[in-house]
Design a protein around this motif. Structure first.
Motif, PDB file in Angstrom:
ATOM      1  N   GLU A   1      76.170  57.956  17.840  1.00  0.00           N
ATOM      2  CA  GLU A   1      76.288  56.913  19.010  1.00  0.00           C
ATOM      3  C   GLU A   1      77.880  56.377  18.893  1.00  0.00           C
ATOM      4  O   GLU A   1      78.242  55.629  17.964  1.00  0.00           O
ATOM      5  CB  GLU A   1      75.462  55.815  18.671  1.00  0.00           C
ATOM      6  N   PRO A   2      78.714  57.002  19.483  1.00  0.00           N
ATOM      7  CA  PRO A   2      80.164  56.421  19.398  1.00  0.00           C
ATOM      8  C   PRO A   2      80.280  55.043  19.973  1.00  0.00           C
ATOM      9  O   PRO A   2      79.873  54.620  20.602  1.00  0.00           O
ATOM     10  CB  PRO A   2      80.986  57.408  20.553  1.00  0.00           C
ATOM     11  N   LEU A   3      81.476  54.433  19.016  1.00  0.00           N
ATOM     12  CA  LEU A   3      81.697  53.122  19.345  1.00  0.00           C
ATOM     13  C   LEU A   3      82.479  53.038  20.662  1.00  0.00           C
ATOM     14  O   LEU A   3      82.278  52.115  21.573  1.00  0.00           O
ATOM     15  CB  LEU A   3      82.592  52.450  18.256  1.00  0.00           C
ATOM     16  N   LEU A   4      83.595  53.996  20.884  1.00  0.00           N
ATOM     17  CA  LEU A   4      84.058  53.930  22.086  1.00  0.00           C
ATOM     18  C   LEU A   4      83.524  55.126  22.906  1.00  0.00           C
ATOM     19  O   LEU A   4      83.790  56.493  22.652  1.00  0.00           O
ATOM     20  CB  LEU A   4      85.668  54.275  21.914  1.00  0.00           C
ATOM     21  N   ALA A   5      82.875  54.731  24.070  1.00  0.00           N
ATOM     22  CA  ALA A   5      82.258  55.752  24.778  1.00  0.00           C
ATOM     23  C   ALA A   5      82.224  55.696  26.323  1.00  0.00           C
ATOM     24  O   ALA A   5      82.419  54.663  26.745  1.00  0.00           O
ATOM     25  CB  ALA A   5      80.511  55.792  24.404  1.00  0.00           C
ATOM     26  N   THR A   6      82.277  56.968  26.713  1.00  0.00           N
ATOM     27  CA  THR A   6      82.393  56.859  28.394  1.00  0.00           C
ATOM     28  C   THR A   6      80.554  57.500  28.710  1.00  0.00           C
ATOM     29  O   THR A   6      79.998  57.596  27.974  1.00  0.00           O
ATOM     30  CB  THR A   6      83.088  57.966  28.865  1.00  0.00           C
ATOM     31  N   SER A   7      80.358  57.475  29.837  1.00  0.00           N
ATOM     32  CA  SER A   7      79.187  57.894  30.430  1.00  0.00           C
ATOM     33  C   SER A   7      78.844  59.365  29.846  1.00  0.00           C
ATOM     34  O   SER A   7      77.622  59.737  29.873  1.00  0.00           O
ATOM     35  CB  SER A   7      78.927  57.919  31.998  1.00  0.00           C
ATOM     36  N   HIS A   8      79.774  60.184  29.505  1.00  0.00           N
ATOM     37  CA  HIS A   8      79.670  61.579  29.156  1.00  0.00           C
ATOM     38  C   HIS A   8      79.563  61.415  27.753  1.00  0.00           C
ATOM     39  O   HIS A   8      79.271  62.549  26.994  1.00  0.00           O
ATOM     40  CB  HIS A   8      80.857  62.479  29.541  1.00  0.00           C
ATOM     41  N   GLY A   9      79.697  60.440  26.878  1.00  0.00           N
ATOM     42  CA  GLY A   9      79.650  60.496  25.239  1.00  0.00           C
ATOM     43  C   GLY A   9      80.806  59.988  24.606  1.00  0.00           C
ATOM     44  O   GLY A   9      81.499  59.038  25.367  1.00  0.00           O
ATOM     45  N   ARG A  10      81.188  60.456  23.645  1.00  0.00           N
ATOM     46  CA  ARG A  10      82.592  59.947  22.798  1.00  0.00           C
ATOM     47  C   ARG A  10      83.764  60.188  23.753  1.00  0.00           C
ATOM     48  O   ARG A  10      83.863  61.174  24.335  1.00  0.00           O
ATOM     49  CB  ARG A  10      82.580  60.611  21.388  1.00  0.00           C
ATOM     50  N   VAL A  11      84.777  59.216  23.814  1.00  0.00           N
ATOM     51  CA  VAL A  11      85.769  59.035  24.377  1.00  0.00           C
ATOM     52  C   VAL A  11      86.555  60.284  23.815  1.00  0.00           C
ATOM     53  O   VAL A  11      86.635  60.500  22.831  1.00  0.00           O
ATOM     54  CB  VAL A  11      86.476  57.782  24.370  1.00  0.00           C
ATOM     55  N   CYS A  12      87.345  60.914  24.801  1.00  0.00           N
ATOM     56  CA  CYS A  12      88.348  62.271  24.186  1.00  0.00           C
ATOM     57  C   CYS A  12      89.733  61.562  24.089  1.00  0.00           C
ATOM     58  O   CYS A  12      89.944  60.739  24.371  1.00  0.00           O
ATOM     59  CB  CYS A  12      88.115  63.114  25.316  1.00  0.00           C
ATOM     60  N   LYS A  13      90.448  62.382  23.311  1.00  0.00           N
ATOM     61  CA  LYS A  13      91.673  62.134  22.946  1.00  0.00           C
ATOM     62  C   LYS A  13      92.633  61.879  24.186  1.00  0.00           C
ATOM     63  O   LYS A  13      93.498  60.965  24.357  1.00  0.00           O
ATOM     64  CB  LYS A  13      92.446  62.969  21.899  1.00  0.00           C
ATOM     65  N   THR A  14      92.443  62.648  25.232  1.00  0.00           N
ATOM     66  CA  THR A  14      93.170  62.819  26.274  1.00  0.00           C
ATOM     67  C   THR A  14      93.016  61.203  27.038  1.00  0.00           C
ATOM     68  O   THR A  14      94.112  60.765  27.603  1.00  0.00           O
ATOM     69  CB  THR A  14      93.226  63.733  27.143  1.00  0.00           C
ATOM     70  N   THR A  15      91.723  60.921  27.046  1.00  0.00           N
ATOM     71  CA  THR A  15      91.397  59.619  27.690  1.00  0.00           C
ATOM     72  C   THR A  15      92.169  58.455  27.059  1.00  0.00           C
ATOM     73  O   THR A  15      92.770  57.620  27.783  1.00  0.00           O
ATOM     74  CB  THR A  15      89.955  59.180  27.725  1.00  0.00           C
ATOM     75  N   ILE A  16      92.180  58.381  25.525  1.00  0.00           N
ATOM     76  CA  ILE A  16      92.841  57.409  24.930  1.00  0.00           C
ATOM     77  C   ILE A  16      94.436  57.439  25.249  1.00  0.00           C
ATOM     78  O   ILE A  16      95.021  56.221  25.365  1.00  0.00           O
ATOM     79  CB  ILE A  16      92.659  57.454  23.430  1.00  0.00           C
ATOM     80  N   ARG A  17      94.987  58.562  25.336  1.00  0.00           N
ATOM     81  CA  ARG A  17      96.413  58.808  25.578  1.00  0.00           C
ATOM     82  C   ARG A  17      96.627  58.149  27.081  1.00  0.00           C
ATOM     83  O   ARG A  17      97.542  57.514  27.217  1.00  0.00           O
ATOM     84  CB  ARG A  17      96.781  60.115  25.348  1.00  0.00           C
ATOM     85  N   ARG A  18      95.796  58.347  27.861  1.00  0.00           N
ATOM     86  CA  ARG A  18      96.128  58.078  29.253  1.00  0.00           C
ATOM     87  C   ARG A  18      95.934  56.610  29.399  1.00  0.00           C
ATOM     88  O   ARG A  18      96.684  55.909  30.199  1.00  0.00           O
ATOM     89  CB  ARG A  18      94.910  58.638  30.437  1.00  0.00           C
ATOM     90  N   TYR A  19      95.073  55.761  28.631  1.00  0.00           N
ATOM     91  CA  TYR A  19      95.209  54.570  28.850  1.00  0.00           C
ATOM     92  C   TYR A  19      96.324  53.967  28.153  1.00  0.00           C
ATOM     93  O   TYR A  19      96.990  53.049  28.642  1.00  0.00           O
ATOM     94  CB  TYR A  19      93.861  54.009  27.926  1.00  0.00           C
ATOM     95  N   CYS A  20      96.815  54.544  27.204  1.00  0.00           N
ATOM     96  CA  CYS A  20      97.943  54.107  26.597  1.00  0.00           C
ATOM     97  C   CYS A  20      99.174  54.047  27.624  1.00  0.00           C
ATOM     98  O   CYS A  20     100.106  53.147  27.797  1.00  0.00           O
ATOM     99  CB  CYS A  20      98.295  54.823  25.364  1.00  0.00           C
ATOM    100  N   TYR A  21      99.375  55.388  28.281  1.00  0.00           N
ATOM    101  CA  TYR A  21     100.432  55.542  29.023  1.00  0.00           C
ATOM    102  C   TYR A  21     100.167  54.686  30.420  1.00  0.00           C
ATOM    103  O   TYR A  21     101.198  54.062  31.008  1.00  0.00           O
ATOM    104  CB  TYR A  21     100.473  56.966  29.486  1.00  0.00           C
ATOM    105  N   GLN A  22      98.818  54.472  30.881  1.00  0.00           N
ATOM    106  CA  GLN A  22      98.678  53.593  32.079  1.00  0.00           C
ATOM    107  C   GLN A  22      98.999  52.231  31.896  1.00  0.00           C
ATOM    108  O   GLN A  22      99.708  51.823  32.739  1.00  0.00           O
ATOM    109  CB  GLN A  22      97.180  53.935  32.138  1.00  0.00           C
ATOM    110  N   TYR A  23      98.738  51.572  30.839  1.00  0.00           N
ATOM    111  CA  TYR A  23      98.783  50.212  30.823  1.00  0.00           C
ATOM    112  C   TYR A  23      99.724  49.615  30.084  1.00  0.00           C
ATOM    113  O   TYR A  23     100.188  48.329  30.089  1.00  0.00           O
ATOM    114  CB  TYR A  23      97.483  49.426  29.983  1.00  0.00           C
ATOM    115  N   THR A  24     100.629  50.456  29.468  1.00  0.00           N
ATOM    116  CA  THR A  24     102.020  49.971  29.087  1.00  0.00           C
ATOM    117  C   THR A  24     103.104  50.182  30.076  1.00  0.00           C
ATOM    118  O   THR A  24     104.245  49.743  29.705  1.00  0.00           O
ATOM    119  CB  THR A  24     102.483  50.735  27.689  1.00  0.00           C
ATOM    120  N   ARG A  25     102.657  50.656  31.068  1.00  0.00           N
ATOM    121  CA  ARG A  25     103.678  50.600  32.374  1.00  0.00           C
ATOM    122  C   ARG A  25     103.905  49.399  32.927  1.00  0.00           C
ATOM    123  O   ARG A  25     102.959  48.392  33.085  1.00  0.00           O
ATOM    124  CB  ARG A  25     103.047  51.580  33.615  1.00  0.00           C
TER     125      ARG A  25
END
Length: 336
Positions: A223-247
């Motif tokens: 049971e992943p702490l950081l999860a999407t509807s598909h399961g454990r969040v992937c590394k590319t998603t975490i990177r996307r969040y970083c790039y997206q919200y630091t703009r």
């Protein structure tokens, strides 16, 4: 001595197979990518048997790689260092002369040349987290970025967390190395540790778990702490969040580059990384470490929390100026 013929592709595969048993998957991918240039060079020069390699041919490769696409000095050093390890391995399996690796030259870096200074400063981090708290409270991006900033974790460590690793009673997270179920961490078991959390961060995690986290497991039944509807969040998603919200424009700030958000390519999903002002997960980690040091948290405590040695902390993460360090020391001297 008698050498056994071996072609470049086979040699690389033998090397990778040897390293896979005790090396992180990310490191294996890096070594394979670096050695792919050597294989390409061999192909261009019709080198089909690595028995033919000499100190001169290795020097020719170094010059070719240095001039191929304006490769940065630090990147060239990484590639030549990997090549040296590769050639040393070949010497143990009769692919090249046992001492040939000693002739692989790597650039010498002057102090500071191997240090990247890109980081998320504390003011920008505060603005990002305040925006998320107001408009996307307890969402996966909010929880992920807050976790990275406040704990100084590497991306891989944050991704490996399970529900059972979070203790609201003790206000801490347990970081564990679990390669057999797809979540290794850097330094393996040596990187395992307990990370203390603030009351505010625990409240955010509690709200995420109660209201928004999908009730899912990953492919290993965890049971992943950081999860999407598909399961454990992937590394590319975490990177996307970083790039997206630091703009800057993503958090309602003016663009410092005079770009029009209506036409800027970095406003399109999948192209957030093209914004000159945003940062990667590692830059968030570097900024957080520097912020903790500027806040007078002892270096040993920061190193233990971030899982980084004192030497590496000073060389790669501590972005304080010499004057800032002096003024912090002055505060301690005033109490003597």
């Amino acid at each position: 001595m008698n050498l056994e013929p071996i072609d470049p592709e086979t040699a690389v595969e033998l090397y990778i197979a040897e390293r896979e048993a005790d090396t992180a998957a990310s490191t294996i991918r890096s070594h394979r990518a670096r050695l792919s240039h050597f294989v390409r060079w061999c192909d261009e020069r019709d080198i089909e048997n690595l028995n033919e390699l000499t100190g001169r041919t290795l020097h020719e490769y170094r010059l070719w790689r240095r001039n191929d696409g304006d490769l940065a000095k630090t990147s060239l050093k990484c590639q030549m260092d990997t090549l040296r390890v590769f050639i040393r391995f070949l010497g143990t399996v009769d692919g090249v002369h046992p001492n040939l690796h000693e002739k692989v030259r790597s650039p010498d870096l002057h102090p500071g040349e191997d240090v990247r200074e890109v980081m998320l400063d504390s003011e920008q981090a505060k603005a990002v987290l305040e925006y998320l708290e107001r408009y996307e409270y307890a969402s996966l991006p909010h929880v992920t970025l807050a976790l990275l900033w406040h704990t100084m974790m590497r991306l891989g460590a944050a991704r490996t967390l399970d529900l059972k690793d979070y203790s609201p009673e003790d206000q801490c997270l347990a970081v564990e190395h679990r390669p057999e179920t797809g979540t290794p961490i850097k330094k393996g078991s040596q990187g395992e540790r307990l990370v203390a959390l603030s009351g505010e961060l625990c409240m955010l995690l509690d709200d995420w778990l109660r209201d928004q986290r999908p009730d899912v497991t990953d492919e290993h039944g965890r049971e992943p702490l950081l999860a999407t509807s598909h399961g454990r969040v992937c590394k590319t998603t975490i990177r996307r969040y970083c790039y997206q919200y630091t703009r800057p424009c993503a958090i309602s700030r003016e663009c410092p580059h005079d770009r029009d958000p209506e036409t800027c390519e970095a406003t399109n999903s999948g192209q957030f990384s093209k914004c000159p002002s945003n940062v990667s997960p590692h830059a968030i980690r570097r900024g957080s470490i520097t912020h903790h040091l500027n806040s007078d948290v002892p270096e040993t405590a920061v190193g233990d929390r971030a899982n980084v040695s004192q030497k590496v902390l000073e060389m790669h993460y501590d972005q304080r100026t010499e004057k800032e360090k002096m003024e912090q020391r002055r505060e301690y001297l005033g109490n003597i």
